[in-house]
Design a protein around this motif. Sequence first.
Motif: not given
Length: 316
Positions: A282-292
């Motif tokens: 989902n969008d939140e999970e993608v955003a977390y991986l982007d933040s890595c």
Amino acid sequence: MPVPKTFTLNNGIEFPTVGLGTYRSKPGEVEEAVKTAIDAGYRHFDCAWFYGNEHEIGQAIHSKICSGVIKRKDVFIGSKLWNNFHARSAVVPKLKESLEAFRLDYLDLYLVHWPMGFKEDAPLAPKENVQEAFSDVDYLETWQGMEDAYKLGLVKSIGLSNFNAEQVDRICKNCTITPTINQVECNPNINQKKLIKFCRERGVLLMGFCPLGRSEYSGRPGFPEPTIYDPKVQEIGKKYNKTGAQVVLNYEVNNLGIFVIPKSVTPSRIKENIDIFDFELNDEEVAYLDSCDKNKRVCPANDWKDHKYFSFNAEF
């Protein structure tokens, strides 16, 4: 959107998004790894002359073809031209050497392994007196040799590896055949979003090596910790009944839009790494991986940083 099993190259060829990496796969291990991968559904194999195992990989593929498990047209075999053979006159002979090792008539993909050339009689990976090993052969000349190989029908697609944006652009402005692929290190610690966008605007797709980082470097000072061990990524995996590695590979294919070539010789992990098509983050999970993203490499190639065509002096 469903996780795509293929991406279409700029020449119209559909290429599998997940392949098996074969770097440092030891003699006696890589043949069985390739056979296991074929049985698990892999149809894309990333190889290189420098890896020294093309013969064994060829044996595995030939065995599966002879037993009727696959046909040649079902599998996509890629290899790479090493740095000592950047002269235009050396490209086709070196490709033919790889074809002989694989026992194949053509490759599906052939890449220039690095933009930096070495003298033909220099060590393959110089670590001492390195500047004496450097060649000043322009990678534009090397690309002419790649186009020669394509025109001879020895390879279906040609591309680059470890080229930065400036170098990709220079190739695209001086070629008659546009590269299909640029293979670079890509994982959540260095997500290459700028390079992905830059290449895509020129019709070039990105293929990510070390898509899971390097677990053998875990805890080593100066190297980024693989994201597969991140507690949040592990938590996301539990939600989908997947491992951290499967979460990361799914993110890279579906959200970064790149090919991935995880390397393994362990049967369970080989099977695990291609089982990524039945869930969506989902969008939140993608955003977390982007933040890595830390823009940190596990393959910085610092021994060659003084070469005039060194890749990693540019921003991306």
